[in-house]
Motif scaffolding. Structure first.
Motif, short mmCIF file in Angstrom:
data_model
loop_
_atom_site.label_atom_id
_atom_site.label_comp_id
_atom_site.label_asym_id
_atom_site.label_seq_id
_atom_site.Cartn_x
_atom_site.Cartn_y
_atom_site.Cartn_z
N ASN A 1 0.82 -1.22 0.00
CA ASN A 1 0.00 0.00 0.00
C ASN A 1 0.85 1.27 0.00
O ASN A 1 0.38 2.33 -0.40
CB ASN A 1 -0.93 0.01 1.21
CG ASN A 1 -2.07 -0.98 1.09
OD1 ASN A 1 -2.40 -1.43 0.00
ND2 ASN A 1 -2.66 -1.34 2.23
N GLY A 2 2.10 1.16 0.43
CA GLY A 2 2.97 2.33 0.49
C GLY A 2 3.67 2.63 -0.82
O GLY A 2 4.46 3.58 -0.89
N LYS A 3 3.38 1.85 -1.87
CA LYS A 3 4.05 2.08 -3.15
C LYS A 3 3.54 3.31 -3.88
O LYS A 3 4.15 3.76 -4.85
CB LYS A 3 3.87 0.84 -4.04
CG LYS A 3 4.67 -0.36 -3.57
CD LYS A 3 4.47 -1.56 -4.48
CE LYS A 3 5.31 -2.74 -4.02
NZ LYS A 3 5.11 -3.94 -4.89
N GLY A 4 2.41 3.82 -3.47
CA GLY A 4 1.88 5.02 -4.11
C GLY A 4 0.94 5.74 -3.18
O GLY A 4 0.43 5.15 -2.21
N ALA A 5 0.70 7.00 -3.44
CA ALA A 5 -0.21 7.80 -2.61
C ALA A 5 -1.54 7.95 -3.34
O ALA A 5 -1.57 8.34 -4.51
CB ALA A 5 0.39 9.16 -2.32
N CYS A 6 -2.61 7.63 -2.66
CA CYS A 6 -3.94 7.79 -3.24
C CYS A 6 -4.84 8.41 -2.18
O CYS A 6 -5.14 7.78 -1.16
CB CYS A 6 -4.50 6.45 -3.70
SG CYS A 6 -6.19 6.56 -4.35
N ASP A 7 -5.26 9.63 -2.40
CA ASP A 7 -6.07 10.34 -1.42
C ASP A 7 -7.40 9.63 -1.17
O ASP A 7 -7.89 9.60 -0.04
CB ASP A 7 -6.32 11.78 -1.89
CG ASP A 7 -5.04 12.62 -1.89
OD1 ASP A 7 -4.10 12.24 -1.17
OD2 ASP A 7 -4.99 13.63 -2.63
N LYS A 8 -7.99 9.08 -2.23
CA LYS A 8 -9.27 8.39 -2.07
C LYS A 8 -9.12 7.16 -1.20
O LYS A 8 -9.94 6.90 -0.31
CB LYS A 8 -9.83 8.00 -3.44
CG LYS A 8 -10.34 9.16 -4.27
CD LYS A 8 -10.95 8.68 -5.58
CE LYS A 8 -11.48 9.86 -6.40
NZ LYS A 8 -12.08 9.39 -7.68
N PHE A 9 -8.07 6.38 -1.44
CA PHE A 9 -7.85 5.18 -0.63
C PHE A 9 -7.57 5.56 0.82
O PHE A 9 -8.09 4.93 1.75
CB PHE A 9 -6.69 4.36 -1.19
CG PHE A 9 -6.35 3.16 -0.35
CD1 PHE A 9 -7.16 2.04 -0.36
CD2 PHE A 9 -5.22 3.17 0.48
CE1 PHE A 9 -6.86 0.94 0.42
CE2 PHE A 9 -4.91 2.07 1.26
CZ PHE A 9 -5.73 0.95 1.24
N ILE A 10 -6.76 6.57 1.03
CA ILE A 10 -6.44 7.00 2.40
C ILE A 10 -7.70 7.47 3.12
O ILE A 10 -7.90 7.19 4.32
CB ILE A 10 -5.38 8.11 2.37
CG1 ILE A 10 -4.05 7.56 1.86
CG2 ILE A 10 -5.18 8.73 3.76
CD1 ILE A 10 -2.99 8.61 1.62
N ALA A 11 -8.57 8.17 2.40
CA ALA A 11 -9.76 8.75 3.04
C ALA A 11 -10.83 7.71 3.35
O ALA A 11 -11.45 7.76 4.42
CB ALA A 11 -10.35 9.84 2.14
N GLN A 12 -11.06 6.76 2.42
CA GLN A 12 -12.20 5.86 2.59
C GLN A 12 -11.83 4.38 2.67
O GLN A 12 -12.71 3.54 2.89
CB GLN A 12 -13.21 6.07 1.46
CG GLN A 12 -12.66 5.78 0.07
CD GLN A 12 -13.61 6.22 -1.03
OE1 GLN A 12 -14.55 7.02 -0.81
NE2 GLN A 12 -13.41 5.68 -2.23
N GLY A 13 -10.54 4.05 2.53
CA GLY A 13 -10.12 2.67 2.65
C GLY A 13 -10.28 1.84 1.40
O GLY A 13 -10.03 0.63 1.41
N TRP A 14 -10.70 2.43 0.30
CA TRP A 14 -10.83 1.74 -0.98
C TRP A 14 -10.89 2.78 -2.08
O TRP A 14 -11.18 3.96 -1.84
CB TRP A 14 -12.09 0.86 -1.03
CG TRP A 14 -13.37 1.64 -1.00
CD1 TRP A 14 -14.01 2.13 0.10
CD2 TRP A 14 -14.15 2.04 -2.14
NE1 TRP A 14 -15.15 2.81 -0.26
CE2 TRP A 14 -15.26 2.76 -1.64
CE3 TRP A 14 -14.02 1.86 -3.51
CZ2 TRP A 14 -16.23 3.30 -2.48
CZ3 TRP A 14 -14.99 2.39 -4.34
CH2 TRP A 14 -16.07 3.10 -3.81
N CYS A 15 -10.60 2.34 -3.30
CA CYS A 15 -10.68 3.22 -4.45
C CYS A 15 -10.76 2.37 -5.70
O CYS A 15 -10.54 1.16 -5.67
CB CYS A 15 -9.49 4.18 -4.51
SG CYS A 15 -7.90 3.35 -4.81
#
Length: 315
Positions: free
Chosen positions: A111-125
């Protein structure tokens, strides 16, 4: 290559064995598009294999001295967006915990290979195959059988309970059944291990059965969610307020753990507020002196009211 250990159990031990079961599931899998679901499952399967390899490497001395083959003797049971990993070994007393932690560590790195604001905010994208998991661990007797594909599978209370306690976990948390907790505490040579478990008593599961479960926590591990499990904390709050309501003559039903959701906290706050209000009202009422009917003060108030009413009619 077929497993000699499992074949021996199947043919000569009445198909029964004592197993350590790790049941893990992808969080919010059904919310994603089909193509992303496939990508997530591919990543999940890869990480499961990676964690098994890591666990085998950490257990190499025991494996070599006992002639164990992880590739053929660890039972892997896929379940769509989850999997049950079954360890049929008697001597590796903490193998289930080490595997679960290895999986979470590998997932954290993935999960640390990239930054995704949607995934960080809601746990999925739907833009990245990043994901979180929940994990339940159980231990006990199971029955070995062969499924339609000729693979070894298991049935029994241990796998059912692993799935049940997995459902109580929040993302990237590990929950143990009571039996699994007692076995690992009793058998592992680590006098401080029990300090990394938090007990939740009277957690209700299917058919109203009450069990004690244990959350494994270690705040030194960045990949392990050591925050208290919200559903179990909500259950504890529900039990506390239920007891308070019962003492006031207003009993309320306690739901099963399966029915507890994070949004229950809002309802619980209202119920707790109501219980506190009722408790305060009872205390106020208890401090008000009662005036018996027919007492002098009551008769005086009644006569005064009659005189005022008569005067009003004259005017």
């Amino acid at each position: 290559m077929a497993s000699e250990l499992l074949k021996r159990i199947y043919d000569h031990q009445n198909r029964t064995l004592n197993a350590k079961v790790v049941f893990t599931d992808i969080v919010s899998y059904s919310k994603r598009r089909s193509q992303m679901q496939a990508a997530v499952v591919d990543a999940f399967m890869h990480l499961l294999k990676q964690a098994l390899d890591t666990t085998a490497s950490a257990s190499i001395n025991y494996i070599q001295s006992n002639g164990i083959n992880f590739d053929t003797e660890v039972i892997r049971i896929p379940s769509g967006d989850g999997a049950a990993i079954v360890f049929p070994f008697e001597g590796l007393h903490d193998v289930h915990l080490r595997f679960a932690l290895s999986l979470l560590e590998a997932l954290h790195e993935f999960n640390g290979k990239g930054a995704c604001d949607k995934f960080i905010a809601q746990g999925w994208c739907n833009c990245h195959p990043f994901f979180n998991i929940t994990t339940g661990i159980a231990e006990g007797k199971v029955v070995l059988y062969q499924d339609l594909n000729g693979n070894y599978n298991i049935a029994g209370n241990a796998i059912n309970m692993a799935a049940r306690v997995m459902g109580m976990a929040d993302h990237n948390q590990i929950i143990f059944t009571d039996d699994a907790y007692r076995q690992i505490i009793d058998m592992v040579d680590d006098a401080t291990l029990d300090q990394r478990f938090l007990a939740f008593k009277d957690a209700r599961i299917k058919h109203g059965l009450k069990i004690t479960v244990y959350q494994y926590v270690d705040k030194t591990l960045p990949y392990l969610n050591s925050v208290l499990t919200e559903s179990l904390m909500a259950l504890q709050r529900m039990m506390d307020v239920g007891l308070k309501m019962k003492t006031m003559g207003m009993p309320m039903p306690i739901p099963d753990s399966d029915d507890l959701k994070v949004d229950l906290n809002a309802s619980l706050s209202l119920i707790e507020g109501f219980a506190k209000l009722m408790e305060g009202a009872r205390k106020v009422q208890a401090n008000i002196p009662a005036i018996p009917l027919g007492s002098p003060s009551t008769r005086e108030d009644s006569s005064k009211a009659k005189r005022q009413s008569k005067k009003a009619r004259k005017q």
